[in-house]
Write a protein that holds these residues in place. Structure first.
Motif, PDB file in Angstrom:
ATOM      1  N   PHE A  38      21.071  -8.296 -26.897  1.00 13.29           N
ATOM      2  CA  PHE A  38      22.193  -8.275 -28.079  1.00 13.29           C
ATOM      3  C   PHE A  38      22.841  -9.491 -28.487  1.00 13.29           C
ATOM      4  O   PHE A  38      23.133  -9.727 -29.813  1.00 13.29           O
ATOM      5  CB  PHE A  38      22.899  -7.256 -27.642  1.00 13.29           C
ATOM      6  N   LEU A  39      23.142 -10.364 -27.461  1.00 18.64           N
ATOM      7  CA  LEU A  39      23.744 -11.628 -27.895  1.00 18.64           C
ATOM      8  C   LEU A  39      23.090 -12.370 -29.075  1.00 18.64           C
ATOM      9  O   LEU A  39      23.835 -12.960 -29.937  1.00 18.64           O
ATOM     10  CB  LEU A  39      24.194 -12.207 -26.804  1.00 18.64           C
ATOM     11  N   PRO A  40      21.583 -12.655 -29.031  1.00 16.49           N
ATOM     12  CA  PRO A  40      21.135 -13.363 -30.000  1.00 16.49           C
ATOM     13  C   PRO A  40      21.434 -12.814 -31.398  1.00 16.49           C
ATOM     14  O   PRO A  40      21.282 -13.400 -32.348  1.00 16.49           O
ATOM     15  CB  PRO A  40      19.748 -13.351 -29.479  1.00 16.49           C
ATOM     16  N   ILE A  41      21.246 -11.418 -31.430  1.00 17.47           N
ATOM     17  CA  ILE A  41      21.428 -10.692 -32.817  1.00 17.47           C
ATOM     18  C   ILE A  41      22.866 -10.799 -33.286  1.00 17.47           C
ATOM     19  O   ILE A  41      23.041 -11.158 -34.545  1.00 17.47           O
ATOM     20  CB  ILE A  41      21.249  -9.334 -32.643  1.00 17.47           C
ATOM     21  N   LEU A  42      23.781 -10.864 -32.530  1.00 21.18           N
ATOM     22  CA  LEU A  42      25.215 -11.342 -32.945  1.00 21.18           C
ATOM     23  C   LEU A  42      25.307 -12.595 -33.443  1.00 21.18           C
ATOM     24  O   LEU A  42      25.929 -12.799 -34.556  1.00 21.18           O
ATOM     25  CB  LEU A  42      26.150 -11.110 -31.796  1.00 21.18           C
ATOM     26  N   LYS A  43      24.750 -13.733 -32.928  1.00 17.45           N
ATOM     27  CA  LYS A  43      24.731 -15.113 -33.104  1.00 17.45           C
ATOM     28  C   LYS A  43      23.899 -15.269 -34.440  1.00 17.45           C
ATOM     29  O   LYS A  43      24.527 -16.001 -35.172  1.00 17.45           O
ATOM     30  CB  LYS A  43      24.172 -15.954 -32.003  1.00 17.45           C
ATOM     31  N   ALA A  44      22.933 -14.517 -34.609  1.00 18.54           N
ATOM     32  CA  ALA A  44      22.068 -14.659 -35.817  1.00 18.54           C
ATOM     33  C   ALA A  44      22.674 -14.121 -36.989  1.00 18.54           C
ATOM     34  O   ALA A  44      22.413 -14.672 -38.133  1.00 18.54           O
ATOM     35  CB  ALA A  44      20.664 -14.055 -35.477  1.00 18.54           C
ATOM     36  N   ASN A  45      23.533 -13.190 -36.744  1.00 18.26           N
ATOM     37  CA  ASN A  45      24.310 -12.656 -37.841  1.00 18.26           C
ATOM     38  C   ASN A  45      25.740 -13.167 -37.963  1.00 18.26           C
ATOM     39  O   ASN A  45      26.724 -12.485 -38.674  1.00 18.26           O
ATOM     40  CB  ASN A  45      24.370 -11.035 -37.656  1.00 18.26           C
ATOM     41  N   ASP A  46      25.923 -14.431 -37.351  1.00 21.20           N
ATOM     42  CA  ASP A  46      27.203 -15.077 -37.461  1.00 21.20           C
ATOM     43  C   ASP A  46      28.534 -13.952 -37.246  1.00 21.20           C
ATOM     44  O   ASP A  46      29.547 -14.226 -37.882  1.00 21.20           O
ATOM     45  CB  ASP A  46      27.494 -15.658 -39.072  1.00 21.20           C
ATOM     46  N   VAL A  47      28.374 -13.342 -35.981  1.00 22.50           N
ATOM     47  CA  VAL A  47      29.654 -12.402 -35.761  1.00 22.50           C
ATOM     48  C   VAL A  47      30.567 -13.377 -34.992  1.00 22.50           C
ATOM     49  O   VAL A  47      30.311 -14.151 -34.356  1.00 22.50           O
ATOM     50  CB  VAL A  47      29.043 -11.320 -34.672  1.00 22.50           C
ATOM     51  N   ASP A  48      31.927 -13.197 -35.647  1.00 25.05           N
ATOM     52  CA  ASP A  48      32.930 -14.009 -35.014  1.00 25.05           C
ATOM     53  C   ASP A  48      33.570 -13.423 -33.703  1.00 25.05           C
ATOM     54  O   ASP A  48      34.102 -14.039 -32.977  1.00 25.05           O
ATOM     55  CB  ASP A  48      34.094 -14.131 -36.028  1.00 25.05           C
ATOM     56  N   PHE A  49      33.852 -12.032 -33.796  1.00 23.03           N
ATOM     57  CA  PHE A  49      34.762 -11.310 -32.637  1.00 23.03           C
ATOM     58  C   PHE A  49      33.676 -10.308 -32.413  1.00 23.03           C
ATOM     59  O   PHE A  49      33.374  -9.381 -33.026  1.00 23.03           O
ATOM     60  CB  PHE A  49      36.155 -11.012 -33.146  1.00 23.03           C
ATOM     61  N   TYR A  50      33.588 -10.019 -31.124  1.00 23.51           N
ATOM     62  CA  TYR A  50      32.945  -8.679 -30.271  1.00 23.51           C
ATOM     63  C   TYR A  50      34.045  -7.939 -29.411  1.00 23.51           C
ATOM     64  O   TYR A  50      34.516  -8.994 -28.657  1.00 23.51           O
ATOM     65  CB  TYR A  50      31.735  -9.139 -29.446  1.00 23.51           C
ATOM     66  N   ILE A  51      34.654  -7.118 -29.925  1.00 19.50           N
ATOM     67  CA  ILE A  51      35.712  -6.180 -29.251  1.00 19.50           C
ATOM     68  C   ILE A  51      35.188  -5.348 -28.410  1.00 19.50           C
ATOM     69  O   ILE A  51      34.459  -4.409 -28.923  1.00 19.50           O
ATOM     70  CB  ILE A  51      36.836  -5.846 -30.049  1.00 19.50           C
ATOM     71  N   ASN A  52      35.560  -5.235 -26.974  1.00 17.44           N
ATOM     72  CA  ASN A  52      35.287  -4.191 -26.362  1.00 17.44           C
ATOM     73  C   ASN A  52      36.244  -3.366 -25.636  1.00 17.44           C
ATOM     74  O   ASN A  52      37.135  -4.321 -25.149  1.00 17.44           O
ATOM     75  CB  ASN A  52      33.831  -4.238 -25.548  1.00 17.44           C
ATOM     76  N   GLY A  53      36.133  -2.217 -24.833  1.00 16.68           N
ATOM     77  CA  GLY A  53      36.954  -1.596 -23.888  1.00 16.68           C
ATOM     78  C   GLY A  53      36.125  -1.657 -22.629  1.00 16.68           C
ATOM     79  O   GLY A  53      35.507  -2.624 -22.232  1.00 16.68           O
ATOM     80  N   HIS A  54      36.033  -0.463 -22.002  1.00 10.58           N
ATOM     81  CA  HIS A  54      35.243  -0.357 -20.693  1.00 10.58           C
ATOM     82  C   HIS A  54      35.962  -1.153 -19.443  1.00 10.58           C
ATOM     83  O   HIS A  54      35.789  -0.395 -18.530  1.00 10.58           O
ATOM     84  CB  HIS A  54      33.773  -0.792 -20.895  1.00 10.58           C
ATOM     85  N   ASP A  55      35.997  -2.419 -19.600  1.00 16.11           N
ATOM     86  CA  ASP A  55      36.565  -3.044 -18.323  1.00 16.11           C
ATOM     87  C   ASP A  55      38.251  -2.631 -18.350  1.00 16.11           C
ATOM     88  O   ASP A  55      38.798  -2.561 -19.283  1.00 16.11           O
ATOM     89  CB  ASP A  55      36.438  -4.530 -18.732  1.00 16.11           C
ATOM     90  N   HIS A  56      38.755  -2.759 -17.176  1.00 15.83           N
ATOM     91  CA  HIS A  56      40.034  -2.283 -17.089  1.00 15.83           C
ATOM     92  C   HIS A  56      40.878  -3.363 -16.932  1.00 15.83           C
ATOM     93  O   HIS A  56      41.674  -3.694 -16.032  1.00 15.83           O
ATOM     94  CB  HIS A  56      40.094  -1.501 -15.729  1.00 15.83           C
ATOM     95  N   CYS A  57      40.984  -4.361 -17.948  1.00 11.24           N
ATOM     96  CA  CYS A  57      41.666  -5.431 -18.120  1.00 11.24           C
ATOM     97  C   CYS A  57      41.758  -6.178 -19.511  1.00 11.24           C
ATOM     98  O   CYS A  57      40.962  -5.473 -20.431  1.00 11.24           O
ATOM     99  CB  CYS A  57      41.046  -6.726 -17.155  1.00 11.24           C
ATOM    100  N   LEU A  58      42.516  -7.020 -19.920  1.00 10.78           N
ATOM    101  CA  LEU A  58      42.512  -7.775 -20.960  1.00 10.78           C
ATOM    102  C   LEU A  58      41.922  -8.968 -20.812  1.00 10.78           C
ATOM    103  O   LEU A  58      42.253  -9.799 -19.827  1.00 10.78           O
ATOM    104  CB  LEU A  58      44.022  -7.905 -21.434  1.00 10.78           C
TER     105      LEU A  58
END
Length: 98
Positions: A38-58
């Motif tokens: 998935f990360l290569p797709i984000l880079k190829a499309n110039d995504v600046d921020f990926y925001i997620n939850g799931h982990d119990h931290c900041l």
């Protein structure tokens, strides 16, 4: 590109983390499948921020290969108290909700 265009950011949100400095869900750190597929797709499309939850931290993790920033907001649990990799490359911020 105009000066106005230079301020446009691409933000993608998801549940599952891609990069992580914590010990999570029976894995340590990053989600290998998402980094590989998935990360290569984000880079190829110039995504600046990926925001997620799931982990119990900041967390905020930067990328050495692109301007992409990984932001995790799932704080509020003592489940991962003290469970993070302080030597994780590019780990800019970590808070475990304590």
């Amino acid at each position: 590109m105009t000066e106005e265009d230079s301020f446009i950011s691409t933000i993608l949100r998801g549940i599952q983390l891609i990069r992580s400095g914590s010990f999570n869900n029976c894995a340590i750190g990053d989600t290998t499948e998402l980094v590989d597929l998935f990360l290569p797709i984000l880079k190829a499309n110039d995504v600046d921020f990926y925001i997620n939850g799931h982990d119990h931290c900041l967390q905020r993790i930067s990328s050495t290969e692109s301007p992409l920033q990984f932001l995790t907001s799932g704080a509020g649990s003592k489940a991962w108290q003290g469970g993070y990799n302080s030597n994780k490359a590019c780990l800019e911020f970590f808070y475990d909700g304590q």
